[in-house]
Motif scaffolding. Structure first.
Motif, PDB file in Angstrom:
ATOM      1  N   PHE A 154      -7.891 -33.930 -22.109  1.00  0.00           N
ATOM      2  CA  PHE A 154      -8.726 -34.533 -21.216  1.00  0.00           C
ATOM      3  C   PHE A 154      -8.485 -35.509 -20.755  1.00  0.00           C
ATOM      4  N   THR A 155      -8.546 -36.441 -22.070  1.00  0.00           N
ATOM      5  CA  THR A 155      -8.417 -38.434 -22.179  1.00  0.00           C
ATOM      6  C   THR A 155      -7.260 -39.026 -22.732  1.00  0.00           C
ATOM      7  N   PRO A 156      -6.666 -39.459 -22.152  1.00  0.00           N
ATOM      8  CA  PRO A 156      -7.127 -39.846 -20.717  1.00  0.00           C
ATOM      9  C   PRO A 156      -5.986 -39.102 -19.697  1.00  0.00           C
ATOM     10  N   PRO A 157      -6.595 -38.878 -18.166  1.00  0.00           N
ATOM     11  CA  PRO A 157      -6.341 -38.299 -17.480  1.00  0.00           C
ATOM     12  C   PRO A 157      -4.747 -37.388 -17.242  1.00  0.00           C
ATOM     13  N   PHE A 158      -4.474 -36.243 -16.853  1.00  0.00           N
ATOM     14  CA  PHE A 158      -2.636 -35.811 -17.598  1.00  0.00           C
ATOM     15  C   PHE A 158      -2.711 -37.680 -16.021  1.00  0.00           C
ATOM     16  N   LEU A 159      -2.665 -37.167 -14.742  1.00  0.00           N
ATOM     17  CA  LEU A 159      -2.023 -37.453 -14.120  1.00  0.00           C
ATOM     18  C   LEU A 159      -1.036 -39.430 -15.160  1.00  0.00           C
ATOM     19  N   GLN A 161      -0.447 -39.905 -17.851  1.00  0.00           N
ATOM     20  CA  GLN A 161      -0.351 -39.374 -19.351  1.00  0.00           C
ATOM     21  C   GLN A 161       1.069 -38.610 -18.932  1.00  0.00           C
ATOM     22  N   HIS A 162       1.229 -37.987 -17.794  1.00  0.00           N
ATOM     23  CA  HIS A 162       2.355 -37.638 -16.972  1.00  0.00           C
ATOM     24  C   HIS A 162       3.440 -39.044 -16.638  1.00  0.00           C
ATOM     25  N   MET A 163       2.658 -40.240 -15.660  1.00  0.00           N
ATOM     26  CA  MET A 163       3.745 -41.015 -15.116  1.00  0.00           C
ATOM     27  C   MET A 163       3.534 -42.437 -16.306  1.00  0.00           C
ATOM     28  N   THR A 164       2.996 -42.012 -18.033  1.00  0.00           N
ATOM     29  CA  THR A 164       3.223 -42.941 -19.213  1.00  0.00           C
ATOM     30  C   THR A 164       4.444 -42.018 -19.469  1.00  0.00           C
ATOM     31  N   GLY A 165       4.735 -40.651 -19.751  1.00  0.00           N
ATOM     32  CA  GLY A 165       4.878 -39.961 -20.101  1.00  0.00           C
ATOM     33  C   GLY A 165       4.281 -39.912 -21.440  1.00  0.00           C
ATOM     34  N   HIS A 166       3.559 -39.710 -21.885  1.00  0.00           N
ATOM     35  CA  HIS A 166       3.051 -39.855 -23.043  1.00  0.00           C
ATOM     36  C   HIS A 166       1.593 -39.038 -23.570  1.00  0.00           C
ATOM     37  N   TYR A 167       1.626 -37.701 -23.950  1.00  0.00           N
ATOM     38  CA  TYR A 167       1.137 -36.719 -23.725  1.00  0.00           C
ATOM     39  C   TYR A 167      -0.114 -36.613 -25.091  1.00  0.00           C
ATOM     40  N   THR A 168      -0.924 -37.170 -25.000  1.00  0.00           N
ATOM     41  CA  THR A 168      -2.191 -37.103 -26.790  1.00  0.00           C
ATOM     42  C   THR A 168      -1.832 -36.136 -27.286  1.00  0.00           C
ATOM     43  N   ASN A 169      -2.576 -34.800 -26.904  1.00  0.00           N
ATOM     44  CA  ASN A 169      -2.743 -34.188 -27.467  1.00  0.00           C
ATOM     45  C   ASN A 169      -2.236 -32.225 -26.261  1.00  0.00           C
ATOM     46  N   ILE A 170      -1.834 -31.458 -27.346  1.00  0.00           N
ATOM     47  CA  ILE A 170      -1.389 -30.061 -26.484  1.00  0.00           C
ATOM     48  C   ILE A 170      -1.573 -29.242 -27.426  1.00  0.00           C
ATOM     49  N   SER A 171      -2.447 -28.415 -26.831  1.00  0.00           N
ATOM     50  CA  SER A 171      -3.228 -26.770 -27.603  1.00  0.00           C
ATOM     51  C   SER A 171      -2.451 -25.640 -27.129  1.00  0.00           C
TER      52      SER A 171
END
Length: 340
Positions: A154-159, A161-171
């Motif tokens: 949830f941090t940072p907001p998914f939108l 993360q999607h715009m930057t192409g960088h996803y911090t954490n995925i479970s």
């Protein structure tokens, strides 16, 4: 000379009016009210008797008063029977911008605008997050051949993360039915620092991936029965011994005691003892079959995923797999990643 007496029929010339002389109108006869014959007229019976019909009921009439004619608000007297003209709409002070000068109206407009903007952002966030969960879950399900669900941090907001192409954490979590042909195997995966970018050789990179796999005793038994020819048919139960870290595959004709270990980046069941028909058999009679069995189940995972550790528990075998700074395969290389 005296005139003779005059009788009633004797008139002298001066007492009788001359012949042909006009005579006056006959005396007026008093008017007589003719009573109405029959039942009263329903149309006129409600009309009250006016003072004109009965002189005795006459009352003095008040002198009429004079009222000025209605005035037209736009000048001139009001014409009787004509509709007054519709006045033009009054222009408010400042037109549309006038009410914006009201602090309450301005605050209300700002609140509405902010509320709509927040609702739009939240709706977009939820939709994009749900869609990403489905895409990643489908990719993992394709690899492990079991249902999988994914969720993003949830941090940072998914939108963002999607715009930057960088996803911090995925479970990611699988249903626990199987991993490949290994029945009763369940995995929980924690992925960090994912960057999606097409470099020509990969679809992106993963900072770290840690997968914790639980393999139940009943799942081991079912897998051995399905995968290992001949030998699997004689296995009827699997028991674990956490004290010495071994598992025992038992059947009507004998048993196999093995110790799970990490070998060449995968899990291996190292045979310690084989008994059958009441005597001990050489381990080499069973070890090749177990090596082929564990090799096809726990090796050759994508993105360099290898086994780190294994532990025997009361309910089965617990192991950990991981990968670091790995490249995400392109869809052409692995169809499971085509959706990414």
């Amino acid at each position: 000379m005296t005139n003779p007496p005059q009788g009633p029929d004797d008139h002298n010339s001066w007492a009788r009016p001359p012949q042909g002389a006009p005579q006056g109108p006959p005396p007026a006869q008093p008017t007589e009210r003719i009573p109405h014959q029959g039942p009263p007229d329903p149309v006129t019976q409600h009309i009250p008797r006016s003072s004109m019909d009965d002189p005795t009921q006459a009352t003095p009439q008040a002198s009429p008063q004079w009222y000025p004619p209605p005035q037209n608000p736009y000048g001139g007297p009001q014409v009787s029977g004509a509709q007054p003209p519709v006045p033009p709409p009054e222009e408010k002070d400042g037109g549309i911008l006038g009410w914006l000068k009201d602090p309450l109206s301005l605050a209300l407009v700002l609140v509405i605008v902010v509320a709509l903007a927040v609702a739009g952002v939240i709706g977009g966030e939820l939709y994009a997050r749900k869609r990403a969960d489905e895409v990643v879950g489908a990719a993992v399900a394709c690899i492990v051949k079991d249902q999988a669900t994914a969720s993003f941090g949830f941090t940072p907001p998914f939108l963002w993360q999607h715009m930057t192409g960088h996803y911090t954490n995925i479970s990611i979590e699988t249903a626990g039915n199987q991993i490949r042909e290994a029945k009763g195997m369940k995995v929980n995966i924690d992925i960090k620092d994912v960057r999606l970018e097409d470099t020509g050789t990969s679809s992106g990179s993963i900072g770290s991936l840690v997968a914790n796999i639980a393999w139940s005793s009943d799942g081991i038994k079912q897998t051995v029965q399905d995968v290992i020819p001949l030998f699997g048919g004689i296995v009827s139960s699997v028991t674990t011994n956490p004290n010495d870290g071994t598992i025992q595959l038992e059947g009507a004709l004998g048993s196999v005691t093995a110790k799970p270990q990490v070998v060449d980046g995968g899990l291996s069941l190292q045979v310690l003892q084989v008994t059958g028909l009441g005597f001990t058999l050489p381990r080499e009679t069973v070890q090749p079959a177990l090596d082929a069995f564990t090799g096809q189940l726990t090796k050759n995972y994508p993105m360099g995923i290898t086994a780190d550790s294994v532990e025997v528990t009361d309910s089965g075998v617990q192991s950990q797999f991981s990968s670091h700074n790995a490249s995400i395969p392109r869809g052409e290389e692995d169809p499971c990643f085509a959706g990414l």
